[in-house]
Write a protein that holds these residues in place. Structure first.
Motif, PDB file in Angstrom:
ATOM      1  N   PRO A   1     -29.031   5.982 -15.000  1.00 21.50           N
ATOM      2  CA  PRO A   1     -28.731   4.550 -15.179  1.00 21.50           C
ATOM      3  C   PRO A   1     -28.909   3.752 -13.898  1.00 21.50           C
ATOM      4  CG  PRO A   1     -26.965   5.937 -16.089  1.00 21.50           C
ATOM      5  CD  PRO A   1     -27.910   6.852 -15.395  1.00 21.50           C
ATOM      6  N   GLU A   2     -28.552   4.332 -12.732  1.00 25.44           N
ATOM      7  CA  GLU A   2     -28.653   3.562 -11.480  1.00 25.44           C
ATOM      8  C   GLU A   2     -30.124   3.283 -11.132  1.00 25.44           C
ATOM      9  OE1 GLU A   2     -27.295   6.536 -11.889  1.00 25.44           O
ATOM     10  OE2 GLU A   2     -27.789   7.911 -10.247  1.00 25.44           O
ATOM     11  N   ALA A   3     -31.015   4.192 -11.504  1.00 26.27           N
ATOM     12  CA  ALA A   3     -32.449   3.968 -11.267  1.00 26.27           C
ATOM     13  C   ALA A   3     -32.953   2.848 -12.183  1.00 26.27           C
ATOM     14  CB  ALA A   3     -33.235   5.255 -11.506  1.00 26.27           C
ATOM     15  N   ARG A   4     -32.431   2.820 -13.421  1.00 29.77           N
ATOM     16  CA  ARG A   4     -32.825   1.736 -14.338  1.00 29.77           C
ATOM     17  C   ARG A   4     -32.309   0.391 -13.822  1.00 29.77           C
ATOM     18  NH1 ARG A   4     -31.077   5.563 -18.393  1.00 29.77           N
ATOM     19  NH2 ARG A   4     -29.311   4.245 -19.021  1.00 29.77           N
ATOM     20  N   ALA A   5     -31.088   0.402 -13.270  1.00 28.28           N
ATOM     21  CA  ALA A   5     -30.519  -0.857 -12.746  1.00 28.28           C
ATOM     22  C   ALA A   5     -31.394  -1.399 -11.612  1.00 28.28           C
ATOM     23  CB  ALA A   5     -29.088  -0.616 -12.269  1.00 28.28           C
ATOM     24  N   ARG A   6     -31.874  -0.501 -10.744  1.00 26.72           N
ATOM     25  CA  ARG A   6     -32.733  -0.953  -9.630  1.00 26.72           C
ATOM     26  C   ARG A   6     -34.045  -1.518 -10.149  1.00 26.72           C
ATOM     27  NH1 ARG A   6     -31.442   3.416  -6.920  1.00 26.72           N
ATOM     28  NH2 ARG A   6     -33.426   4.427  -7.346  1.00 26.72           N
ATOM     29  N   ALA A   7     -34.589  -0.890 -11.193  1.00 24.29           N
ATOM     30  CA  ALA A   7     -35.843  -1.391 -11.772  1.00 24.29           C
ATOM     31  C   ALA A   7     -35.646  -2.771 -12.389  1.00 24.29           C
ATOM     32  CB  ALA A   7     -36.378  -0.401 -12.801  1.00 24.29           C
ATOM     33  N   GLU A   8     -34.452  -2.999 -12.966  1.00 20.88           N
ATOM     34  CA  GLU A   8     -34.162  -4.328 -13.524  1.00 20.88           C
ATOM     35  C   GLU A   8     -34.139  -5.371 -12.408  1.00 20.88           C
ATOM     36  OE1 GLU A   8     -30.621  -4.004 -15.966  1.00 20.88           O
ATOM     37  OE2 GLU A   8     -31.664  -2.568 -17.286  1.00 20.88           O
ATOM     38  N   GLN A   9     -33.543  -4.975 -11.257  1.00 23.46           N
ATOM     39  CA  GLN A   9     -33.542  -5.912 -10.107  1.00 23.46           C
ATOM     40  C   GLN A   9     -34.974  -6.224  -9.669  1.00 23.46           C
ATOM     41  OE1 GLN A   9     -31.175  -3.786  -7.236  1.00 23.46           O
ATOM     42  NE2 GLN A   9     -29.294  -4.093  -8.425  1.00 23.46           N
ATOM     43  N   ASN A  10     -35.874  -5.270  -9.902  1.00 22.01           N
ATOM     44  CA  ASN A  10     -37.286  -5.480  -9.526  1.00 22.01           C
ATOM     45  C   ASN A  10     -38.088  -6.158 -10.640  1.00 22.01           C
ATOM     46  OD1 ASN A  10     -37.193  -4.411  -6.901  1.00 22.01           O
ATOM     47  ND2 ASN A  10     -37.328  -2.321  -7.675  1.00 22.01           N
ATOM     48  N   GLY A  11     -37.394  -6.583 -11.700  1.00 18.49           N
ATOM     49  CA  GLY A  11     -38.063  -7.398 -12.717  1.00 18.49           C
ATOM     50  C   GLY A  11     -38.530  -6.663 -13.959  1.00 18.49           C
ATOM     51  N   ALA A  12     -38.076  -5.425 -14.149  1.00 21.20           N
ATOM     52  CA  ALA A  12     -38.472  -4.674 -15.351  1.00 21.20           C
ATOM     53  C   ALA A  12     -37.420  -4.832 -16.455  1.00 21.20           C
ATOM     54  CB  ALA A  12     -38.638  -3.200 -15.010  1.00 21.20           C
ATOM     55  N   ILE A  13     -37.871  -4.632 -17.690  1.00 23.50           N
ATOM     56  CA  ILE A  13     -36.962  -4.470 -18.825  1.00 23.50           C
ATOM     57  C   ILE A  13     -36.787  -2.966 -18.971  1.00 23.50           C
ATOM     58  CG2 ILE A  13     -36.754  -4.680 -21.336  1.00 23.50           C
ATOM     59  CD1 ILE A  13     -38.605  -7.075 -21.217  1.00 23.50           C
ATOM     60  N   THR A  14     -35.558  -2.466 -19.066  1.00 21.16           N
ATOM     61  CA  THR A  14     -35.411  -1.009 -19.097  1.00 21.16           C
ATOM     62  C   THR A  14     -34.948  -0.504 -20.457  1.00 21.16           C
ATOM     63  OG1 THR A  14     -33.147  -0.983 -18.299  1.00 21.16           O
ATOM     64  CG2 THR A  14     -34.897  -0.932 -16.632  1.00 21.16           C
ATOM     65  N   VAL A  15     -35.279   0.753 -20.679  1.00 20.23           N
ATOM     66  CA  VAL A  15     -34.941   1.452 -21.913  1.00 20.23           C
ATOM     67  C   VAL A  15     -34.301   2.775 -21.490  1.00 20.23           C
ATOM     68  CG1 VAL A  15     -35.994   2.664 -23.873  1.00 20.23           C
ATOM     69  CG2 VAL A  15     -36.820   0.395 -23.220  1.00 20.23           C
ATOM     70  N   GLY A  16     -33.221   3.177 -22.172  1.00 22.38           N
ATOM     71  CA  GLY A  16     -32.546   4.424 -21.824  1.00 22.38           C
ATOM     72  C   GLY A  16     -33.264   5.627 -22.402  1.00 22.38           C
ATOM     73  N   ALA A  17     -32.728   6.804 -22.070  1.00 24.37           N
ATOM     74  CA  ALA A  17     -33.263   8.026 -22.674  1.00 24.37           C
ATOM     75  C   ALA A  17     -32.741   8.106 -24.111  1.00 24.37           C
ATOM     76  CB  ALA A  17     -32.800   9.224 -21.856  1.00 24.37           C
ATOM     77  N   GLY A  18     -33.127   9.114 -24.855  1.00 27.93           N
ATOM     78  CA  GLY A  18     -32.573   9.292 -26.191  1.00 27.93           C
ATOM     79  C   GLY A  18     -33.622   9.277 -27.273  1.00 27.93           C
ATOM     80  N   ALA A  19     -33.191   9.609 -28.475  1.00 28.48           N
ATOM     81  CA  ALA A  19     -34.103   9.841 -29.596  1.00 28.48           C
ATOM     82  C   ALA A  19     -34.897   8.599 -29.993  1.00 28.48           C
ATOM     83  CB  ALA A  19     -33.318  10.359 -30.798  1.00 28.48           C
ATOM     84  N   ARG A  20     -34.292   7.408 -29.788  1.00 27.33           N
ATOM     85  CA  ARG A  20     -34.971   6.168 -30.225  1.00 27.33           C
ATOM     86  C   ARG A  20     -35.838   5.540 -29.119  1.00 27.33           C
ATOM     87  NH1 ARG A  20     -33.276   1.720 -31.356  1.00 27.33           N
ATOM     88  NH2 ARG A  20     -34.885   1.146 -32.854  1.00 27.33           N
ATOM     89  N   GLN A  21     -36.045   6.277 -28.026  1.00 25.24           N
ATOM     90  CA  GLN A  21     -36.694   5.680 -26.859  1.00 25.24           C
ATOM     91  C   GLN A  21     -38.070   5.092 -27.193  1.00 25.24           C
ATOM     92  OE1 GLN A  21     -38.160   8.302 -23.743  1.00 25.24           O
ATOM     93  NE2 GLN A  21     -37.017   7.117 -22.236  1.00 25.24           N
ATOM     94  N   ALA A  22     -38.935   5.891 -27.827  1.00 24.18           N
ATOM     95  CA  ALA A  22     -40.299   5.428 -28.118  1.00 24.18           C
ATOM     96  C   ALA A  22     -40.257   4.215 -29.052  1.00 24.18           C
ATOM     97  CB  ALA A  22     -41.117   6.557 -28.735  1.00 24.18           C
ATOM     98  N   GLU A  23     -39.355   4.263 -30.028  1.00 18.83           N
ATOM     99  CA  GLU A  23     -39.222   3.141 -30.969  1.00 18.83           C
ATOM    100  C   GLU A  23     -38.812   1.852 -30.233  1.00 18.83           C
ATOM    101  OE1 GLU A  23     -36.630   3.280 -34.870  1.00 18.83           O
ATOM    102  OE2 GLU A  23     -37.096   5.303 -34.101  1.00 18.83           O
ATOM    103  N   GLU A  24     -37.836   2.005 -29.314  1.00 21.05           N
ATOM    104  CA  GLU A  24     -37.368   0.836 -28.547  1.00 21.05           C
ATOM    105  C   GLU A  24     -38.496   0.240 -27.706  1.00 21.05           C
ATOM    106  OE1 GLU A  24     -33.699   1.157 -26.202  1.00 21.05           O
ATOM    107  OE2 GLU A  24     -33.051   2.701 -27.621  1.00 21.05           O
ATOM    108  N   ILE A  25     -39.291   1.114 -27.113  1.00 21.27           N
ATOM    109  CA  ILE A  25     -40.407   0.632 -26.278  1.00 21.27           C
ATOM    110  C   ILE A  25     -41.383  -0.152 -27.158  1.00 21.27           C
ATOM    111  CG2 ILE A  25     -42.409   1.367 -24.905  1.00 21.27           C
ATOM    112  CD1 ILE A  25     -40.597   3.778 -23.973  1.00 21.27           C
TER     113      ILE A  25
END
Ligand code: NAD
Ligand code: ZN
Length: 346
Positions: free
Chosen positions: A209-233
């Motif tokens: 999660p902390e790596a995703r938070a840093r990517a958000e600060q850099n302007g990305a939309i983030t998606v977590g791990a898990g079964a629905r990941q590809a669908e969310e993307i």
């Protein structure tokens, strides 16, 4: 001088004393300002075996992401290279005489099979030491920019830059999406480069999660791990899929996530060297899509990366370690505990 030495295959490196090197013809001696700890080093000392592709025979000093101050010029080096000034070192070393080396693409040297080493810090002594020798024509001037923060740029900046540059035709125009998987040393800078060079929406994912938070600060939309990941993307892309994906992990499941979310005509670049695989068939692959890999970048690319750094478009997130804590940097890297890039400051 103190140095981090890869002594034997499948063995954690040692902190030990080695002789101070002296520059050969065409080389300079750099007093190291910073040397980045790349995850590829973990493959070097944990996994590679004699004779395997990419394996480099020990012993040698690790560190292939180096910046420092020129201390001494070797024979024949132009005085345009300034003693006392800060430079970033391009790591790969090809034969210097083939058509790839002639354009600064030592990574794809046509004579690689007959070269005694791949790069500074890969088969030949690297920068996890007080001093390192590097070819003078591989130096990129840093001016007054901070050489410690710059050190990771020579791999963690250059590799994503080269990968993104090759994929730019896929990201031109409105409504484009890019996917970044693995938000460590390379991935975080990859997000910054995509944001600076393209208008694409950047989707990013990491198990941490902390790596995703840093990517958000850099302007990305983030998606977590898990079964629905590809669908969310896919939902973020309005169902169309991503135009370019960059996998900085490279295991079979991450390659699957990227390939399964690719748009028609999309391009997936596998950067991570974990060796994952993907089956290809006519019916399971989006039409006219591409899966490719990439290795590091060119000297010219590195000049452009330094331009972006000096313009404030790339801000490496550096965690500094003193020489006596250099092995702790690798321990933390393996444990997934490094935030951004670990840089050893001797
Ligand atoms: P790193 O350890 O700094 O970052 C890796 C990141 O991937 C971490 O944030 C980790 O949490 C994340 N991750 C791990 N498993 C994941 C998963 N299943 N799903 C999502 N995220 C996951 O590593 P790095 O130094 O940035 O290197 C990344 C990869 O790129 C390594 O395989 C390295 O060897 C390779 N590499 C390749 C080149 C090249 O030229 N092709 C150059 C340098 C590094
Ligand atoms: Zn060559």
């Amino acid at each position: 001088m103190r140095a981090v030495v890869f002594e034997n295959y499948e063995q954690f490196p040692s902190l030990t004393d080695v002789p101070k090197p002296s520059p050969g013809p065409g080389e300079v001696l750099l007093r190291v300002a910073g040397a980045g700890a790349c995850h590829s080093d973990v493959s070097v000392y944990r996994h590679f075996k004699e004779g395997q592709p990419g394996a480099q025979r020990p012993p040698f000093v690790l560190g292939h992401e180096n910046a420092g101050w020129v201390e001494e010029l070797g024979e024949g080096v132009s005085e345009r290279v300034k003693v006392g000034e800060a430079y970033l070192a391009y790591g790969p070393i090809g034969c210097g005489h083939c058509r790839k080396c002639a354009k600064g693409q030592d990574t794809y040297c046509e004579n690689v099979a007959t070269m005694p080493y791949l790069a500074v810090g890969l088969g030949r002594d690297g920068g996890m030491a007080e001093y390192v020798t590097v070819p003078a024509h591989h130096l990129v001037p840093l001016g007054d920019a901070d050489p410690v923060d710059a050190a990771p740029l020579s791999d963690a900046g250059l590799t994503p830059y080269h990968a993104v540059k090759q994929a730019l035709p896929h990201l031109e125009g409105g409504g484009r999406h890019a996917l970044v998987i693995g938000l460590g040393g390379l991935g975080q800078i990859g997000v910054q480069i995509l944001r600076a060079l393209t208008g694409a929406t950047v989707i990013a994912t990491d198990v941490k999660p902390e790596a995703r938070a840093r990517a958000e600060q850099n302007g990305a939309i983030t998606v977590g791990a898990g079964a629905r990941q590809a669908e969310e993307i896919r939902e973020i892309t309005g169902g169309r899929g991503v135009d370019a994906a960059f996998d900085f992990v490279g295991i079979t499941p991450t390659i699957a996530t990227a390939a399964d979310t690719l748009a028609q005509g999309g391009r997936l670049t596998v950067v991570g060297i974990a060796g994952g695989t993907r089956e290809f068939s006519f019916f399971t692959t989006p039409y006219e899509s591409y899966i490719t890999n990439t290795y590091w970048g060119t000297v010219e690319d590195l000049w452009e990366v330094v331009d972006m750094y000096r313009a404030g478009q790339i801000r490496p997130d550096v965690e500094r370690f003193g020489m006596e804590d250099a092995l702790e940097a690798y321990r933390k890297l393996e444990a997934g505990e490094v935030s951004g890039r670990a840089v050893v400051v001797p």
